[in-house]
Write a protein that holds these residues in place. Sequence first.
Motif, short mmCIF file in Angstrom:
data_model
loop_
_atom_site.label_atom_id
_atom_site.label_comp_id
_atom_site.label_asym_id
_atom_site.label_seq_id
_atom_site.Cartn_x
_atom_site.Cartn_y
_atom_site.Cartn_z
N ALA A 7 8.21 -76.88 -52.33
CA ALA A 7 9.01 -78.04 -51.91
C ALA A 7 9.50 -78.81 -53.12
O ALA A 7 10.66 -79.22 -53.19
N VAL A 8 8.62 -79.02 -54.09
CA VAL A 8 8.99 -79.72 -55.33
C VAL A 8 10.06 -78.93 -56.08
O VAL A 8 11.05 -79.50 -56.57
N ILE A 52 1.92 -66.45 -46.70
CA ILE A 52 2.44 -66.83 -45.39
C ILE A 52 3.15 -65.60 -44.82
O ILE A 52 4.15 -65.14 -45.35
N VAL A 53 2.58 -65.09 -43.73
CA VAL A 53 3.09 -63.89 -43.07
C VAL A 53 3.18 -64.21 -41.59
O VAL A 53 2.29 -64.83 -41.02
N ASP A 54 4.29 -63.80 -40.96
CA ASP A 54 4.46 -64.11 -39.55
C ASP A 54 5.32 -63.03 -38.89
O ASP A 54 6.23 -62.50 -39.53
N GLY A 55 5.04 -62.72 -37.66
CA GLY A 55 5.85 -61.79 -36.90
C GLY A 55 7.08 -62.42 -36.31
O GLY A 55 7.99 -61.73 -35.86
N ASP A 56 7.15 -63.74 -36.35
CA ASP A 56 8.28 -64.48 -35.78
C ASP A 56 9.16 -65.01 -36.90
O ASP A 56 8.80 -65.96 -37.61
N LEU A 57 10.31 -64.42 -37.05
CA LEU A 57 11.25 -64.81 -38.11
C LEU A 57 11.70 -66.26 -37.96
O LEU A 57 11.86 -66.97 -38.95
N THR A 58 11.83 -66.73 -36.73
CA THR A 58 12.25 -68.11 -36.48
C THR A 58 11.22 -69.10 -37.04
O THR A 58 11.60 -70.13 -37.60
N ARG A 59 9.95 -68.81 -36.87
CA ARG A 59 8.91 -69.70 -37.42
C ARG A 59 8.97 -69.75 -38.95
O ARG A 59 8.84 -70.81 -39.55
N LEU A 64 10.57 -72.72 -44.00
CA LEU A 64 11.47 -72.85 -45.16
C LEU A 64 12.33 -74.11 -45.06
O LEU A 64 12.52 -74.81 -46.06
N LYS A 65 12.84 -74.41 -43.89
CA LYS A 65 13.63 -75.64 -43.70
C LYS A 65 12.79 -76.87 -43.99
O LYS A 65 13.26 -77.82 -44.60
N ASP A 66 11.54 -76.85 -43.54
CA ASP A 66 10.65 -78.00 -43.75
C ASP A 66 10.42 -78.31 -45.22
O ASP A 66 10.19 -79.46 -45.58
N ILE A 67 10.48 -77.28 -46.08
CA ILE A 67 10.23 -77.53 -47.50
C ILE A 67 11.52 -77.66 -48.31
O ILE A 67 11.49 -77.73 -49.53
N GLY A 68 12.67 -77.66 -47.61
CA GLY A 68 13.93 -77.94 -48.29
C GLY A 68 14.82 -76.74 -48.57
O GLY A 68 15.86 -76.88 -49.20
N CYS A 69 14.44 -75.58 -48.11
CA CYS A 69 15.27 -74.39 -48.33
C CYS A 69 16.49 -74.45 -47.42
O CYS A 69 16.39 -74.74 -46.23
#
Length: 76
Positions: A7-8, A52-59, A64-69
Motif C-alpha cells: 500500500a505504501v 495471498i492465494v485465492d480461487g476467486d479472482l474478484t476477491r 488490490l483495490k483496497d491497497i491502491g492498485c
Amino acid sequence: MKLGQAAVEFKAGRLEEVQIRKNPSDVNQWFVMVRTAGGASLILADERDAPIVDGDLTRLVGILKDIGCREARIFP
C-alpha cells in the motif's frame, strides 16, 4: 511483499507492474506478483508473510483495490 508495504509503495508510485497469475501447484487458485521500480518481482503476502492465494479472482482484485492498485495484468 506484505500488504501494508505494498500500500505504501503504491501511494509512492514505486510499483511498476502488478500481475495476477495461476498458482502453479493448484491451477484453481490465483496469486499476485508485484514488480518494483528496481526490477524485483515479489509475491504479495499477508501481514504474517503468507502468500495471498485465492480461487476467486474478484476477491483478489478487491484486495488490490483496497491497497491502491489501479491496474493489473491477468495471466491465465
